[in-house]
Design a protein around this motif. Structure first.
Motif, PDB file in Angstrom:
ATOM      1  N   GLY A  99      28.372  33.734  71.034  1.00 21.09           N
ATOM      2  CA  GLY A  99      28.862  34.951  70.380  1.00 21.09           C
ATOM      3  C   GLY A  99      27.999  36.160  70.702  1.00 21.09           C
ATOM      4  O   GLY A  99      28.508  37.253  70.976  1.00 21.09           O
ATOM      5  N   MET A 100      26.676  35.960  70.686  1.00 21.32           N
ATOM      6  CA  MET A 100      25.790  37.098  70.941  1.00 21.32           C
ATOM      7  C   MET A 100      25.912  37.589  72.381  1.00 21.32           C
ATOM      8  O   MET A 100      25.902  38.794  72.648  1.00 21.32           O
ATOM      9  N   LEU A 101      26.020  36.634  73.324  1.00 16.30           N
ATOM     10  CA  LEU A 101      26.163  37.040  74.725  1.00 16.30           C
ATOM     11  C   LEU A 101      27.487  37.772  74.950  1.00 16.30           C
ATOM     12  O   LEU A 101      27.556  38.728  75.720  1.00 16.30           O
ATOM     13  N   GLN A 102      28.497  37.331  74.257  1.00 10.66           N
ATOM     14  CA  GLN A 102      29.809  37.969  74.435  1.00 10.66           C
ATOM     15  C   GLN A 102      29.847  39.377  73.842  1.00 10.66           C
ATOM     16  O   GLN A 102      30.450  40.288  74.431  1.00 10.66           O
ATOM     17  N   HIS A 103      29.195  39.580  72.707  1.00  8.74           N
ATOM     18  CA  HIS A 103      29.437  40.807  71.948  1.00  8.74           C
ATOM     19  C   HIS A 103      28.375  41.890  72.090  1.00  8.74           C
ATOM     20  O   HIS A 103      28.654  43.050  71.782  1.00  8.74           O
ATOM     21  N   TYR A 104      27.145  41.517  72.456  1.00  8.08           N
ATOM     22  CA  TYR A 104      26.078  42.526  72.446  1.00  8.08           C
ATOM     23  C   TYR A 104      25.608  42.824  73.868  1.00  8.08           C
ATOM     24  O   TYR A 104      25.118  41.920  74.553  1.00  8.08           O
TER      25      TYR A 104
ATOM     26  N   ARG B 148      26.099  23.646  52.327  1.00  9.44           N
ATOM     27  CA  ARG B 148      24.974  24.548  52.043  1.00  9.44           C
ATOM     28  C   ARG B 148      24.225  25.077  53.260  1.00  9.44           C
ATOM     29  O   ARG B 148      23.334  25.916  53.115  1.00  9.44           O
ATOM     30  N   TYR B 149      24.520  24.564  54.440  1.00  9.72           N
ATOM     31  CA  TYR B 149      23.785  25.041  55.620  1.00  9.72           C
ATOM     32  C   TYR B 149      24.163  26.501  55.889  1.00  9.72           C
ATOM     33  O   TYR B 149      25.270  26.936  55.569  1.00  9.72           O
ATOM     34  N   HIS B 150      23.254  27.221  56.535  1.00 14.19           N
ATOM     35  CA  HIS B 150      23.457  28.671  56.664  1.00 14.19           C
ATOM     36  C   HIS B 150      24.499  29.079  57.708  1.00 14.19           C
ATOM     37  O   HIS B 150      24.696  30.266  57.927  1.00 14.19           O
ATOM     38  N   HIS B 151      25.183  28.078  58.328  1.00 17.30           N
ATOM     39  CA  HIS B 151      26.333  28.467  59.166  1.00 17.30           C
ATOM     40  C   HIS B 151      27.428  29.089  58.302  1.00 17.30           C
ATOM     41  O   HIS B 151      28.303  29.780  58.810  1.00 17.30           O
ATOM     42  N   LEU B 152      27.372  28.856  56.983  1.00 14.63           N
ATOM     43  CA  LEU B 152      28.366  29.433  56.077  1.00 14.63           C
ATOM     44  C   LEU B 152      27.979  30.834  55.602  1.00 14.63           C
ATOM     45  O   LEU B 152      28.761  31.488  54.916  1.00 14.63           O
ATOM     46  N   HIS B 153      26.777  31.284  55.947  1.00 11.08           N
ATOM     47  CA  HIS B 153      26.313  32.559  55.404  1.00 11.08           C
ATOM     48  C   HIS B 153      26.998  33.739  56.096  1.00 11.08           C
ATOM     49  O   HIS B 153      27.153  33.727  57.315  1.00 11.08           O
ATOM     50  N   PRO B 154      27.374  34.761  55.323  1.00 13.90           N
ATOM     51  CA  PRO B 154      28.049  35.921  55.942  1.00 13.90           C
ATOM     52  C   PRO B 154      27.214  36.607  57.019  1.00 13.90           C
ATOM     53  O   PRO B 154      27.779  37.158  57.970  1.00 13.90           O
ATOM     54  N   PHE B 155      25.884  36.569  56.904  1.00 17.75           N
ATOM     55  CA  PHE B 155      25.068  37.215  57.939  1.00 17.75           C
ATOM     56  C   PHE B 155      25.202  36.481  59.275  1.00 17.75           C
ATOM     57  O   PHE B 155      25.271  37.118  60.330  1.00 17.75           O
ATOM     58  N   HIS B 156      25.240  35.172  59.238  1.00 16.92           N
ATOM     59  CA  HIS B 156      25.461  34.418  60.481  1.00 16.92           C
ATOM     60  C   HIS B 156      26.789  34.826  61.107  1.00 16.92           C
ATOM     61  O   HIS B 156      26.891  35.041  62.317  1.00 16.92           O
ATOM     62  N   HIS B 157      27.791  34.939  60.265  1.00 17.02           N
ATOM     63  CA  HIS B 157      29.115  35.325  60.762  1.00 17.02           C
ATOM     64  C   HIS B 157      29.076  36.712  61.421  1.00 17.02           C
ATOM     65  O   HIS B 157      29.584  36.904  62.532  1.00 17.02           O
ATOM     66  N   LEU B 158      28.425  37.652  60.754  1.00 19.65           N
ATOM     67  CA  LEU B 158      28.312  39.002  61.329  1.00 19.65           C
ATOM     68  C   LEU B 158      27.556  38.961  62.657  1.00 19.65           C
ATOM     69  O   LEU B 158      27.929  39.639  63.624  1.00 19.65           O
ATOM     70  N   LEU B 159      26.493  38.152  62.704  1.00 20.46           N
ATOM     71  CA  LEU B 159      25.649  38.099  63.901  1.00 20.46           C
ATOM     72  C   LEU B 159      26.424  37.600  65.121  1.00 20.46           C
ATOM     73  O   LEU B 159      26.392  38.225  66.186  1.00 20.46           O
TER      74      LEU B 159
ATOM     75  N   PRO C 227      22.419  22.157  66.308  1.00 17.31           N
ATOM     76  CA  PRO C 227      23.049  22.345  67.620  1.00 17.31           C
ATOM     77  C   PRO C 227      24.366  23.124  67.560  1.00 17.31           C
ATOM     78  O   PRO C 227      24.616  24.005  68.382  1.00 17.31           O
ATOM     79  N   ASP C 228      25.193  22.865  66.568  1.00 18.95           N
ATOM     80  CA  ASP C 228      26.466  23.595  66.451  1.00 18.95           C
ATOM     81  C   ASP C 228      26.267  25.084  66.236  1.00 18.95           C
ATOM     82  O   ASP C 228      26.891  25.921  66.897  1.00 18.95           O
ATOM     83  N   ILE C 229      25.373  25.412  65.292  1.00 23.42           N
ATOM     84  CA  ILE C 229      25.208  26.829  64.956  1.00 23.42           C
ATOM     85  C   ILE C 229      24.585  27.565  66.140  1.00 23.42           C
ATOM     86  O   ILE C 229      24.900  28.727  66.407  1.00 23.42           O
ATOM     87  N   ILE C 230      23.696  26.888  66.876  1.00 23.15           N
ATOM     88  CA  ILE C 230      23.070  27.533  68.031  1.00 23.15           C
ATOM     89  C   ILE C 230      24.113  27.834  69.105  1.00 23.15           C
ATOM     90  O   ILE C 230      24.137  28.928  69.675  1.00 23.15           O
ATOM     91  N   GLY C 231      24.986  26.883  69.353  1.00 21.23           N
ATOM     92  CA  GLY C 231      26.046  27.108  70.342  1.00 21.23           C
ATOM     93  C   GLY C 231      26.889  28.322  69.988  1.00 21.23           C
ATOM     94  O   GLY C 231      27.156  29.199  70.822  1.00 21.23           O
ATOM     95  N   GLN C 232      27.278  28.370  68.708  1.00 25.78           N
ATOM     96  CA  GLN C 232      28.114  29.477  68.233  1.00 25.78           C
ATOM     97  C   GLN C 232      27.367  30.811  68.343  1.00 25.78           C
ATOM     98  O   GLN C 232      27.920  31.818  68.794  1.00 25.78           O
TER      99      GLN C 232
ATOM    100  N   ARG D 112      16.358  24.116  72.313  1.00 23.74           N
ATOM    101  CA  ARG D 112      16.424  23.687  70.925  1.00 23.74           C
ATOM    102  C   ARG D 112      17.451  22.589  70.641  1.00 23.74           C
ATOM    103  O   ARG D 112      17.144  21.652  69.896  1.00 23.74           O
ATOM    104  N   PRO D 113      18.664  22.661  71.174  1.00 23.56           N
ATOM    105  CA  PRO D 113      19.632  21.609  70.799  1.00 23.56           C
ATOM    106  C   PRO D 113      19.144  20.205  71.161  1.00 23.56           C
ATOM    107  O   PRO D 113      19.252  19.287  70.336  1.00 23.56           O
ATOM    108  N   VAL D 114      18.539  20.034  72.343  1.00 19.82           N
ATOM    109  CA  VAL D 114      18.047  18.709  72.732  1.00 19.82           C
ATOM    110  C   VAL D 114      16.876  18.287  71.832  1.00 19.82           C
ATOM    111  O   VAL D 114      16.823  17.159  71.339  1.00 19.82           O
ATOM    112  N   GLN D 115      15.945  19.226  71.594  1.00 25.53           N
ATOM    113  CA  GLN D 115      14.808  18.911  70.727  1.00 25.53           C
ATOM    114  C   GLN D 115      15.274  18.597  69.306  1.00 25.53           C
ATOM    115  O   GLN D 115      14.796  17.643  68.666  1.00 25.53           O
ATOM    116  N   ALA D 116      16.200  19.396  68.828  1.00 26.48           N
ATOM    117  CA  ALA D 116      16.664  19.226  67.442  1.00 26.48           C
ATOM    118  C   ALA D 116      17.391  17.894  67.287  1.00 26.48           C
ATOM    119  O   ALA D 116      17.238  17.199  66.280  1.00 26.48           O
ATOM    120  N   LYS D 117      18.171  17.528  68.294  1.00 27.71           N
ATOM    121  CA  LYS D 117      18.888  16.244  68.241  1.00 27.71           C
ATOM    122  C   LYS D 117      17.885  15.086  68.230  1.00 27.71           C
ATOM    123  O   LYS D 117      17.980  14.178  67.393  1.00 27.71           O
TER     124      LYS D 117
END
Lengths: 243, 243
Positions: free
Chosen positions: A159-164, A21-32, A150-155, A178-183
């Motif tokens: 991805g954003m740096l590569q594509h935009y 159910r986490y939003h890493h599965l959402h199509p908008f995340h994928h598009l982003l 942490p996983d979704i942030i890495g992705q 965020r990844p360190v704080q979130a962990k």
């Protein structure tokens, strides 16, 4: 009557909620993160998500305010400090604002939250109200989506740096910490719920709280996707990309 | 400082909010009453909207509870009676349940609200919380979408009967009573806000309350449209049409 699952079995069950159910599965995340959005669509994401960021300390104050123990409160206080900073010009909310202005949005307009989608506002407010009205155990459990961030942030960042070409590491600086704080935060919260969910009903409430929170995140992307990916669906009053 | 618009000018302004933001403009409404939806899509609409109906008396109790005057409260009480009825098996919520079961949904499943969209839940809860937390004038003003509902109901009922062979007048019986009730209720509420909005700030708050409420209705259709009109967008945990 069902037997009480062990704390580790509860953790497995919580991780399954994330996997499903986490939003890493959402199509908008994928598009982003695969570079399929245009700049106004990324701006819409930043504008709306600012409202989420801006409300996190109010949510955390509701949780902290339920805690009877100073050690617990000191731990939870870190979340408020992370978002609000120690002085003007610091903190996670300000870093998100810089992300939004780095994408070309006006700071005052973003801060006003005038242009956000009703769906964003209702989802975020639901989260704050959940933490104000539910028992501490459930309020803590609702923060556990951070286990998966942490996983979704890495992705997202890669991805954003590569594509935009309109995105730079400076613009995405919010995500550095965020990844360190979130962990740190989710390790603490997970340990808390594993220790304090002492009945089957407690465990079910913990799982439901995490499902609820996944819905909060998911429904924000639903609102964005519907309004800004398909043409012609921006609701009355919400931000419109300049033609 | 701006001059205070007259009560009638306030009414004109409120009607303009409706003309610009009420959900009769939403593409999902258009699809629904022009026969462009399939049965599962109409079921999804009925299932989700049940949650809205079911929460209306809680919203109205929040408004009534703010009223200092018995005559006012007696007036507002009618809304609660309309929805809850005088006995088991009566009232607007029950009639909406019959609409949903008439479309083939299971009554217990609908009542459980387990399958509704997060976007539905957050929008409806936002409405209840608005009426719990805002001053009486704004809470009353947020009900003013009923000024616009007789028209949309007429369009919806006529269109659905014409286009869907799975819809009958019995299934849509909920709507029989609504135009008269809505007219009575909105006449009263409009008169109340025209009388009690005595400053520019009051009038602005009244207008903002109606805009907020339009967002509550609009965002419910956004969530439905995104989840059920486009394939593949049903959020995790929400009702899925049988394949």
């Amino acid at each position: 009557m069902s037997e009480l699952p062990t704390p580790d079995q509860l953790e497995v069950r919580l991780r399954r909620v994330g996997a499903e159910r986490y939003h890493h599965l959402h199509p908008f995340h994928h598009l982003l993160h695969t570079g399929k959005l245009n700049k106004p669509q990324v701006q819409a994401w930043a504008l709306n998500r600012y409202y989420y960021q801006s409300q996190i300390p109010r949510k955390d104050a509701a949780v902290l305010g339920q805690m009877d123990d100073a050690a617990l409160r000191r731990e939870w206080r870190e979340r408020i400090i992370d978002h609000d900073g120690d002085a003007e010009g610091e903190g996670g909310i300000l870093r998100w604002l810089k992300l939004a202005t780095g994408l070309g949005l006006d700071a005052d307009y973003v801060r006003s939250t005038k242009g956000i989608l009703p769906g964003t506002r209702f989802a975020v407010d639901a989260y704050v109200n959940f933490c104000r009205s539910k028992p501490l155990l459930e309020a803590v459990a609702s923060s556990l989506t951070e286990m998966f961030s942490p996983d979704i942030i890495g992705q997202r960042v890669a991805g954003m740096l590569q594509h935009y070409d309109f995105v730079s590491p400076e613009i995405l600086a919010y995500f550095n910490k965020r990844p360190v704080q979130a962990k740190r935060d989710s390790d603490f919260a997970l340990d808390y719920v594993k220790t304090h969910a002492r009945t089957v009903a407690d465990q079910q409430a913990v799982i439901a709280a995490l499902e609820f929170k996944c819905g909060v995140l998911w429904s924000q992307l639903d609102a964005l996707h519907f309004a800004y990916v398909e043409p012609g669906h921006v609701p009355p009053g919400a931000w419109k990309p300049e033609a």
